[in-house]
Structure formats: structure tokens, C-alpha cells
Scaffold this motif. Structure first.
Motif: not given
Length: 233
Positions: A1-28
Motif C-alpha cells: 500500500m502506498k503512503e501519502q504525505f500530509t503536512q500541517s503547521q501549528n504556528n506559521k513561521l516568518e521564514l518565507s524570505s529565507h531559502n530552505p536549508i533542506l528541500c525534498v522533492q517527490n521522494l519515494g
């Protein structure tokens, strides 16, 4: 059975102007034609404290090990500081993205010799052992300098975990991947190690971590966002 990925955020951080330190793209990742998880995409930003949660068997440890370059993936890519993981010199990558779990491997000798040995590796030749930093960390853990002279053969399981944390944090990594690292510890030692990780992160606003734990109370203390591995219906 495949797994699906969901993400939730309790407190939105003011980090939108920063580049991500780690980026995961369509990992399987598949095991014997079974997709443990697939199409995982998320970003880890500087300063974040992220929980990885999901049912038993959903692949939390496997994900952290894959992010550390310790497990292969069959799809997608991992990008660290804007560069594909596979293009990094892996010892250098693993010194900046460090995986910690609940069964550390230590060598014979004293606590301090275990901390010093890592600097003999070529990848760490540009760094030097900083005893003052270690003593500051020990203070947070309510340990004295005498702890450094303890033989590894005479320390407890909780103390071994302390050594593993010190050995990792002294290298000033950018990302910690914490896989149930306090699961077998008493509550006091666990909270001391949480304080140590907090101190490490406060030293540099670029640092971030992912943490798995079966203790939701712990995760509520030490994280401000969560990534959930969830089975498809």
C-alpha cells in the motif's frame, strides 16, 4: 500500500524570505515492490523545529535515514543548501546533516577520547576540539568536567546517548535528524538533551531539526510544525 504525505503547521513561521536549508522533492522509497512512501515533498527552513509523525510502519525512521544519505531512494531528490545531495562529498554532507538515534555506537576509551577521535577524520581536519564548548554543554546537562574522564565501559545507556549528542553537536551541523533519541531515557535525562538541542540551535539561526518521537507531549514541547506520513484509504 502506498503512503501519502500530509503536512500541517501549528504556528506559521516568518521564514518565507529565507531559502530552505533542506528541500525534498517527490521522494519515494520502495521495498520489494511496496512503496513505503512516495511523492513526498516538503521544505525545512532555517530555525525550524519539525516533528515527523505517523503510524508505526509508516517509514519515519526510513525517511530520516534517507535524508542523512544512509538509505537509498527510488524516486525524487534531496537538496541541501541549494545543491543536490548526490553532488555533495558524502562525508562532508553527513557532517552537516547528522542522524542521531537511540543506540549510539561508541569506541573504547574515555568520553573525551570519543569526542576527540572524530577530528582525526579528513573531513574534520579544518576543525579543532573545543573543550570549552563541551564543558558549556555539560553544564546544561548537569554534568561536571569529571564526566569527560569516564571510561565508556563504565557509563550508562543514558550517558552513552549524552556522548553521542556531544559528539554530533560539537561539529556544528546545520541539520539534526533525531530518530527517537530519548525513547529509552528517563524523563530528566530526556529533557536535559532537549535543552542541549535548543542551545545548539540558538547558537546559529540557520540550524534546524527533524525529530521523531512516540511521545506527543515531548513533540509539543520541542517542535512547532509537523510532517505526517499517512496511509491512503
Amino acid at each position: 500500500m502506498k503512503e501519502q504525505f500530509t503536512q500541517s503547521q501549528n504556528n506559521k513561521l516568518e521564514l518565507s524570505s529565507h531559502n530552505p536549508i533542506l528541500c525534498v522533492q517527490n521522494l519515494g522509497r520502495s521495498v520489494e515492490k511496496y512503496w513505503v512512501w512516495s511523492h513526498l515533498s516538503f521544505q525545512l527552513f532555517p530555525g525550524e523545529r519539525v516533528a515527523v509523525v505517523g503510524a508505526s510502519g509508516s517509514g519515519k525512521s526510513l525517511l530520516l535515514r534517507a535524508l542523512a544519505g544512509l538509505e537509498p531512494v527510488q524516486a525524487g531528490q534531496i537538496i541541501f543548501q541549494g545543491q543536490l545531495m548526490n553532488s555533495w562529498f558524502m562525508p562532508s554532507y553527513r557532517s552537516q546533516v547528522i542522524y542521531l538515534h537511540q543506540r549510539p555506537a561508541l569506541l573504547e576509551g574515555t568520553v573525551e577520547s570519543n569526542l576527540q577521535l572524530v577530528y582525526r577524520l579528513a573531513v574534520h581536519h579544518h576543525q579543532v576540539y573545543n573543550r570549552k564548548l563541551i564543558l558549556d554543554y555539560l553544564h546544561l546537562l548537569h554534568k561536571t568536567a569529571d564526566f569527560l574522564q569516564r571510561p565508556i565501559s563504565a557509563i550508562s545507556g543514558g550517558e552513552a546517548q549524552i556522548v553521542a549528542f556531544l559528539r554530533a553537536l560539537q561539529l556544528s551541523p546545520k541539520v539534526l535528524l533525531l530518530d527517537e533519541p530519548t525513547a529509552s531515557l528517563d524523563a530528566g535525562t530526556a529533557q536535559n538533551l532537549e535543552a542541549l538541542v535548543a542551545a545548539w540551535q540558538n547558537e546559529d539561526p540557520q540550524r534546524a531539526y527533524l525529530w521523531t518521537s512516540h511521545d506527543p507531549t515531548q513533540l509539543s514541547r520541542i517542535t512547532n510544525r509537523q510532517i505526517t506520513l499517512k496511509e491512503k484509504d
